[in-house]
Design an enzyme around this catalytic site. Sequence first.
Site, PDB file in Angstrom:
ATOM      1  N   GLU A 132    -175.476  94.987  -7.827  1.00  0.00           N
ATOM      2  CA  GLU A 132    -175.325  93.621  -8.334  1.00  0.00           C
ATOM      3  C   GLU A 132    -175.392  93.544  -9.862  1.00  0.00           C
ATOM      4  O   GLU A 132    -176.459  93.765 -10.446  1.00  0.00           O
ATOM      5  CB  GLU A 132    -176.433  92.734  -7.753  1.00  0.00           C
ATOM      6  CG  GLU A 132    -176.357  91.283  -8.201  1.00  0.00           C
ATOM      7  CD  GLU A 132    -177.445  90.412  -7.593  1.00  0.00           C
ATOM      8  OE1 GLU A 132    -177.295  89.174  -7.651  1.00  0.00           O
ATOM      9  OE2 GLU A 132    -178.451  90.970  -7.076  1.00  0.00           O
ATOM     10  N   GLU A 135    -181.639  88.957 -17.259  1.00  0.00           N
ATOM     11  CA  GLU A 135    -182.271  89.783 -16.229  1.00  0.00           C
ATOM     12  C   GLU A 135    -181.950  91.266 -16.353  1.00  0.00           C
ATOM     13  O   GLU A 135    -182.630  92.097 -15.756  1.00  0.00           O
ATOM     14  CB  GLU A 135    -181.882  89.268 -14.842  1.00  0.00           C
ATOM     15  CG  GLU A 135    -182.357  87.845 -14.596  1.00  0.00           C
ATOM     16  CD  GLU A 135    -182.053  87.344 -13.203  1.00  0.00           C
ATOM     17  OE1 GLU A 135    -182.184  88.125 -12.250  1.00  0.00           O
ATOM     18  OE2 GLU A 135    -181.671  86.157 -13.077  1.00  0.00           O
ATOM     19  N   HIS A 173    -175.076  84.236 -11.535  1.00  0.00           N
ATOM     20  CA  HIS A 173    -174.946  85.148 -12.665  1.00  0.00           C
ATOM     21  C   HIS A 173    -173.560  85.025 -13.294  1.00  0.00           C
ATOM     22  O   HIS A 173    -173.415  85.051 -14.518  1.00  0.00           O
ATOM     23  CB  HIS A 173    -175.183  86.592 -12.217  1.00  0.00           C
ATOM     24  CG  HIS A 173    -176.552  86.849 -11.702  1.00  0.00           C
ATOM     25  ND1 HIS A 173    -177.693  86.557 -12.412  1.00  0.00           N
ATOM     26  CD2 HIS A 173    -176.984  87.389 -10.530  1.00  0.00           C
ATOM     27  CE1 HIS A 173    -178.762  86.897 -11.711  1.00  0.00           C
ATOM     28  NE2 HIS A 173    -178.353  87.399 -10.563  1.00  0.00           N
ATOM     29  N   HIS A 232    -173.216  86.126  -3.331  1.00  0.00           N
ATOM     30  CA  HIS A 232    -174.275  85.125  -3.273  1.00  0.00           C
ATOM     31  C   HIS A 232    -173.653  83.778  -3.623  1.00  0.00           C
ATOM     32  O   HIS A 232    -173.167  83.565  -4.736  1.00  0.00           O
ATOM     33  CB  HIS A 232    -175.417  85.483  -4.216  1.00  0.00           C
ATOM     34  CG  HIS A 232    -176.347  86.498  -3.642  1.00  0.00           C
ATOM     35  ND1 HIS A 232    -177.211  87.262  -4.406  1.00  0.00           N
ATOM     36  CD2 HIS A 232    -176.571  86.877  -2.350  1.00  0.00           C
ATOM     37  CE1 HIS A 232    -177.909  88.057  -3.610  1.00  0.00           C
ATOM     38  NE2 HIS A 232    -177.536  87.847  -2.366  1.00  0.00           N
ATOM     39  N   ARG A 291    -178.612  77.584  -9.736  1.00  0.00           N
ATOM     40  CA  ARG A 291    -179.314  78.371  -8.722  1.00  0.00           C
ATOM     41  C   ARG A 291    -179.852  77.489  -7.595  1.00  0.00           C
ATOM     42  O   ARG A 291    -180.688  77.898  -6.809  1.00  0.00           O
ATOM     43  CB  ARG A 291    -180.442  79.208  -9.350  1.00  0.00           C
ATOM     44  CG  ARG A 291    -181.100  80.237  -8.437  1.00  0.00           C
ATOM     45  CD  ARG A 291    -180.128  81.194  -7.792  1.00  0.00           C
ATOM     46  NE  ARG A 291    -180.026  82.471  -8.479  1.00  0.00           N
ATOM     47  CZ  ARG A 291    -179.231  83.461  -8.086  1.00  0.00           C
ATOM     48  NH1 ARG A 291    -178.481  83.308  -7.010  1.00  0.00           N
ATOM     49  NH2 ARG A 291    -179.168  84.588  -8.758  1.00  0.00           N
ATOM     50  N   GLU A 307    -178.384  82.459  -1.820  1.00  0.00           N
ATOM     51  CA  GLU A 307    -179.580  82.902  -2.532  1.00  0.00           C
ATOM     52  C   GLU A 307    -179.899  81.803  -3.536  1.00  0.00           C
ATOM     53  O   GLU A 307    -179.509  81.856  -4.700  1.00  0.00           O
ATOM     54  CB  GLU A 307    -179.363  84.243  -3.242  1.00  0.00           C
ATOM     55  CG  GLU A 307    -180.671  84.789  -3.800  1.00  0.00           C
ATOM     56  CD  GLU A 307    -180.493  86.037  -4.645  1.00  0.00           C
ATOM     57  OE1 GLU A 307    -180.994  87.101  -4.249  1.00  0.00           O
ATOM     58  OE2 GLU A 307    -179.843  85.932  -5.716  1.00  0.00           O
TER      59      GLU A 307
END
Length: 271
Positions: A154, A160, A190, A213, A219, A248
């Site tokens: 990923e 991150e 992302h 995702h 998010r 997610e």
Amino acid sequence: MIRSAITVSLVEEARGGPFVYWDGLENAFENARSLGYDAIEVFAPGPDAVPQSELQNLVKNSGLKVAAVGTGAGMVKHGLSLTDPDPSKRKSAQEFVRSMIDFGGPFGAPAIIGSMQGRFGGEINHDQALDLLAESLEALAPHASTYNVPLIYEPLNRYETNLIKTIAEGVAFLDRLSTKNVKLLADLFHMNIEEANVADALRQGADAIGHIHFVDSNRRAAGLGHTDFEPIAAALRDIKYDGYLCAEAFPLPDSKTAAEKTIEAFNRLFR
């Protein structure tokens, strides 16, 4: 056929993170089944957290599949990464991922490498970190193939990781590997941060994409942010994607609403 999935976390150290369900596997399977999901993605603290027999019974009784298993607890609980400058810690990281491959493999569920990819800095530079990551994936992907599943890697956003952040970078990285059993996870959150155009990036990734995702720009569940999902759905049809779209997402305002909003969006776009 594109299939729906939803996340459950069993890792208390990660509580507050972007997983829809938090209150045990049985609860997650029952709620996901009632809403019409196809599968569950499991974020577990380790391979021994759930007896195989328990998971087998949940799969059998619910009719759901296991879409994938996360490996992030290796980082969250044990501080392990595949790019650690310490060879003994890298070995431990590989062993943890290997154990999670063994956990998910019997269910046809690939293991996801996200946070365990680590970062570069200090003793290692960017190229050295990528070399170490490649070395680990070359070692782990053949093990995943024994279960006829890929290893899922990923790309993450800049906050991150400082390794691979876009689908194009991910494709280029996969091209350097001798193994062909690594696929990319395209996480729409992302991608919202890193990609100039999410739909175009998905088309560029095409066959390299093995898992998605399905989440909004903030998010939260699909439909609770500002992502325009129509071009994304069109891109997935164009590349003939036939894997899972997995929620997610933060359980906001609560798990029930997040799950309902996600499946509503999924059904509208793909059913």
